[in-house]
Motif scaffolding. Structure first.
Motif, PDB file in Angstrom:
ATOM      1  N   GLY A   1     -49.000   7.791  27.186  1.00  0.00           N
ATOM      2  CA  GLY A   1     -49.476   6.469  26.821  1.00  0.00           C
ATOM      3  C   GLY A   1     -50.713   6.468  25.945  1.00  0.00           C
ATOM      4  O   GLY A   1     -51.323   7.501  25.656  1.00  0.00           O
ATOM      5  N   VAL A   2     -51.067   5.255  25.544  1.00  0.00           N
ATOM      6  CA  VAL A   2     -52.156   5.051  24.596  1.00  0.00           C
ATOM      7  C   VAL A   2     -53.505   5.477  25.167  1.00  0.00           C
ATOM      8  O   VAL A   2     -54.318   6.085  24.474  1.00  0.00           O
ATOM      9  CB  VAL A   2     -52.200   3.569  24.134  1.00  0.00           C
ATOM     10  CG1 VAL A   2     -53.414   3.296  23.275  1.00  0.00           C
ATOM     11  CG2 VAL A   2     -50.922   3.229  23.374  1.00  0.00           C
ATOM     12  N   VAL A   3     -53.759   5.193  26.433  1.00  0.00           N
ATOM     13  CA  VAL A   3     -55.071   5.516  27.013  1.00  0.00           C
ATOM     14  C   VAL A   3     -55.303   7.024  27.002  1.00  0.00           C
ATOM     15  O   VAL A   3     -56.376   7.494  26.616  1.00  0.00           O
ATOM     16  CB  VAL A   3     -55.206   4.932  28.437  1.00  0.00           C
ATOM     17  CG1 VAL A   3     -56.502   5.381  29.085  1.00  0.00           C
ATOM     18  CG2 VAL A   3     -55.151   3.407  28.377  1.00  0.00           C
TER      19      VAL A   3
ATOM     20  N   GLU B   1     -50.876  13.433  19.131  1.00  0.00           N
ATOM     21  CA  GLU B   1     -49.975  12.279  19.084  1.00  0.00           C
ATOM     22  C   GLU B   1     -48.734  12.475  19.951  1.00  0.00           C
ATOM     23  O   GLU B   1     -48.118  11.489  20.375  1.00  0.00           O
ATOM     24  CB  GLU B   1     -49.573  12.000  17.631  1.00  0.00           C
ATOM     25  CG  GLU B   1     -50.723  11.469  16.803  1.00  0.00           C
ATOM     26  CD  GLU B   1     -50.463  11.464  15.302  1.00  0.00           C
ATOM     27  OE1 GLU B   1     -51.238  10.799  14.593  1.00  0.00           O
ATOM     28  OE2 GLU B   1     -49.505  12.123  14.842  1.00  0.00           O
TER      29      GLU B   1
ATOM     30  N   ARG C   1     -56.408  13.714  30.613  1.00  0.00           N
ATOM     31  CA  ARG C   1     -57.649  12.977  30.374  1.00  0.00           C
ATOM     32  C   ARG C   1     -58.866  13.803  30.787  1.00  0.00           C
ATOM     33  O   ARG C   1     -59.766  13.336  31.474  1.00  0.00           O
ATOM     34  CB  ARG C   1     -57.644  11.625  31.065  1.00  0.00           C
ATOM     35  CG  ARG C   1     -56.537  10.735  30.555  1.00  0.00           C
ATOM     36  CD  ARG C   1     -56.585   9.377  31.199  1.00  0.00           C
ATOM     37  NE  ARG C   1     -55.316   8.702  30.949  1.00  0.00           N
ATOM     38  CZ  ARG C   1     -54.899   7.674  31.620  1.00  0.00           C
ATOM     39  NH1 ARG C   1     -55.613   7.172  32.591  1.00  0.00           N
ATOM     40  NH2 ARG C   1     -53.752   7.120  31.350  1.00  0.00           N
TER      41      ARG C   1
ATOM     42  N   PHE D   1     -57.766  11.629  20.984  1.00  0.00           N
ATOM     43  CA  PHE D   1     -58.110  11.170  19.641  1.00  0.00           C
ATOM     44  C   PHE D   1     -59.619  11.057  19.473  1.00  0.00           C
ATOM     45  O   PHE D   1     -60.173  11.475  18.451  1.00  0.00           O
ATOM     46  CB  PHE D   1     -57.448   9.822  19.341  1.00  0.00           C
ATOM     47  CG  PHE D   1     -57.743   9.330  17.951  1.00  0.00           C
ATOM     48  CD1 PHE D   1     -56.982   9.777  16.883  1.00  0.00           C
ATOM     49  CD2 PHE D   1     -58.783   8.454  17.721  1.00  0.00           C
ATOM     50  CE1 PHE D   1     -57.269   9.335  15.590  1.00  0.00           C
ATOM     51  CE2 PHE D   1     -59.081   8.014  16.436  1.00  0.00           C
ATOM     52  CZ  PHE D   1     -58.313   8.461  15.364  1.00  0.00           C
TER      53      PHE D   1
ATOM     54  N   SER E   1     -48.732  13.168  22.894  1.00  0.00           N
ATOM     55  CA  SER E   1     -49.046  12.586  24.202  1.00  0.00           C
ATOM     56  C   SER E   1     -48.661  11.111  24.302  1.00  0.00           C
ATOM     57  O   SER E   1     -48.490  10.593  25.405  1.00  0.00           O
ATOM     58  CB  SER E   1     -50.539  12.756  24.524  1.00  0.00           C
ATOM     59  OG  SER E   1     -51.329  11.943  23.666  1.00  0.00           O
ATOM     60  N   LEU E   2     -48.504  10.437  23.173  1.00  0.00           N
ATOM     61  CA  LEU E   2     -48.249   8.990  23.189  1.00  0.00           C
ATOM     62  C   LEU E   2     -47.004   8.583  23.980  1.00  0.00           C
ATOM     63  O   LEU E   2     -47.103   7.744  24.883  1.00  0.00           O
ATOM     64  CB  LEU E   2     -48.168   8.447  21.764  1.00  0.00           C
ATOM     65  CG  LEU E   2     -49.513   8.124  21.129  1.00  0.00           C
ATOM     66  CD1 LEU E   2     -49.371   7.982  19.621  1.00  0.00           C
ATOM     67  CD2 LEU E   2     -50.097   6.868  21.738  1.00  0.00           C
TER      68      LEU E   2
ATOM     69  N   THR F   1     -55.439  16.489  26.896  1.00  0.00           N
ATOM     70  CA  THR F   1     -55.391  15.070  26.521  1.00  0.00           C
ATOM     71  C   THR F   1     -54.611  14.278  27.559  1.00  0.00           C
ATOM     72  O   THR F   1     -55.069  13.238  28.035  1.00  0.00           O
ATOM     73  CB  THR F   1     -54.758  14.910  25.122  1.00  0.00           C
ATOM     74  OG1 THR F   1     -55.616  15.522  24.156  1.00  0.00           O
ATOM     75  CG2 THR F   1     -54.540  13.449  24.776  1.00  0.00           C
TER      76      THR F   1
ATOM     77  N   PHE G   1     -53.798   9.187  24.984  1.00  0.00           N
ATOM     78  CA  PHE G   1     -53.911   9.537  23.570  1.00  0.00           C
ATOM     79  C   PHE G   1     -55.324   9.285  23.057  1.00  0.00           C
ATOM     80  O   PHE G   1     -55.897  10.104  22.351  1.00  0.00           O
ATOM     81  CB  PHE G   1     -52.893   8.747  22.737  1.00  0.00           C
ATOM     82  CG  PHE G   1     -53.189   8.762  21.265  1.00  0.00           C
ATOM     83  CD1 PHE G   1     -52.916   9.885  20.505  1.00  0.00           C
ATOM     84  CD2 PHE G   1     -53.765   7.665  20.661  1.00  0.00           C
ATOM     85  CE1 PHE G   1     -53.200   9.904  19.142  1.00  0.00           C
ATOM     86  CE2 PHE G   1     -54.057   7.673  19.298  1.00  0.00           C
ATOM     87  CZ  PHE G   1     -53.772   8.797  18.541  1.00  0.00           C
ATOM     88  N   GLN G   2     -55.889   8.130  23.410  1.00  0.00           N
ATOM     89  CA  GLN G   2     -57.227   7.784  22.941  1.00  0.00           C
ATOM     90  C   GLN G   2     -58.276   8.789  23.405  1.00  0.00           C
ATOM     91  O   GLN G   2     -59.239   9.052  22.689  1.00  0.00           O
ATOM     92  CB  GLN G   2     -57.609   6.373  23.390  1.00  0.00           C
ATOM     93  CG  GLN G   2     -56.859   5.301  22.636  1.00  0.00           C
ATOM     94  CD  GLN G   2     -57.096   3.906  23.200  1.00  0.00           C
ATOM     95  OE1 GLN G   2     -57.328   3.742  24.394  1.00  0.00           O
ATOM     96  NE2 GLN G   2     -57.005   2.918  22.346  1.00  0.00           N
TER      97      GLN G   2
END
Length: 126
Positions: A92-94, A85, A57, A100, A87-88, A54, A96-97
């Motif tokens: 960061g959010v990207v 989570e 990426r 997710f 990874s947040l 994650t 994590f997404q």
């Protein structure tokens, strides 16, 4: 590979045909670091793999292959999400997404639709 790992990626198939020797060498490394029982159990290793993929990426398919193995090992969707989570704060959010999205496609959890109450004029906390 398929028996020990529980999955085979597309690049494994191509490498088996085009450069089997290098595939064997990389598979031996994965076996030593990941598949052989040492101090960490397989469930823990799967969670670490999911988080590291994650954060990096990795492709959705690669992350999903480890999510499927984790589920097969008895981890719950919630435990896997909790690992993702992690990874947040660092990635960061990207990032994590990425994890997710791979997770959601496998576990098929439906989201909640936002609602607006007539009584709060649309500015409430719903």
């Amino acid at each position: 590979m398929a028996r020990k790992r529980g999955y085979v990626l597309d690049y494994h198939k191509v490498m088996a045909k085009t450069d089997f020797r290098v595939l064997q060498a990389t598979n031996n490394l994965v076996t030593a670091a990941y598949l052989e029982q040492r101090r960490l159990d397989r469930k823990t290793k799967e969670l670490i793999f999911i988080v590291s993929l994650t954060v990096m990426r990795a492709s959705k398919g690669h992350i999903q292959s480890h999510i499927r193995v984790a589920l097969d090992l008895g981890l719950t969707p919630e435990e896997i999400l909790e690992a993702i989570e992690i990874s947040l704060p660092e990635a960061g959010v990207v990032a994590f997404q990425t994890g997710f999205d791979a997770w959601q496609d496998i576990v098929r959890v439906e989201g909640l639709e936002p609602t607006v109450s007539v009584h709060d004029g649309g500015s409430g906390s719903n």
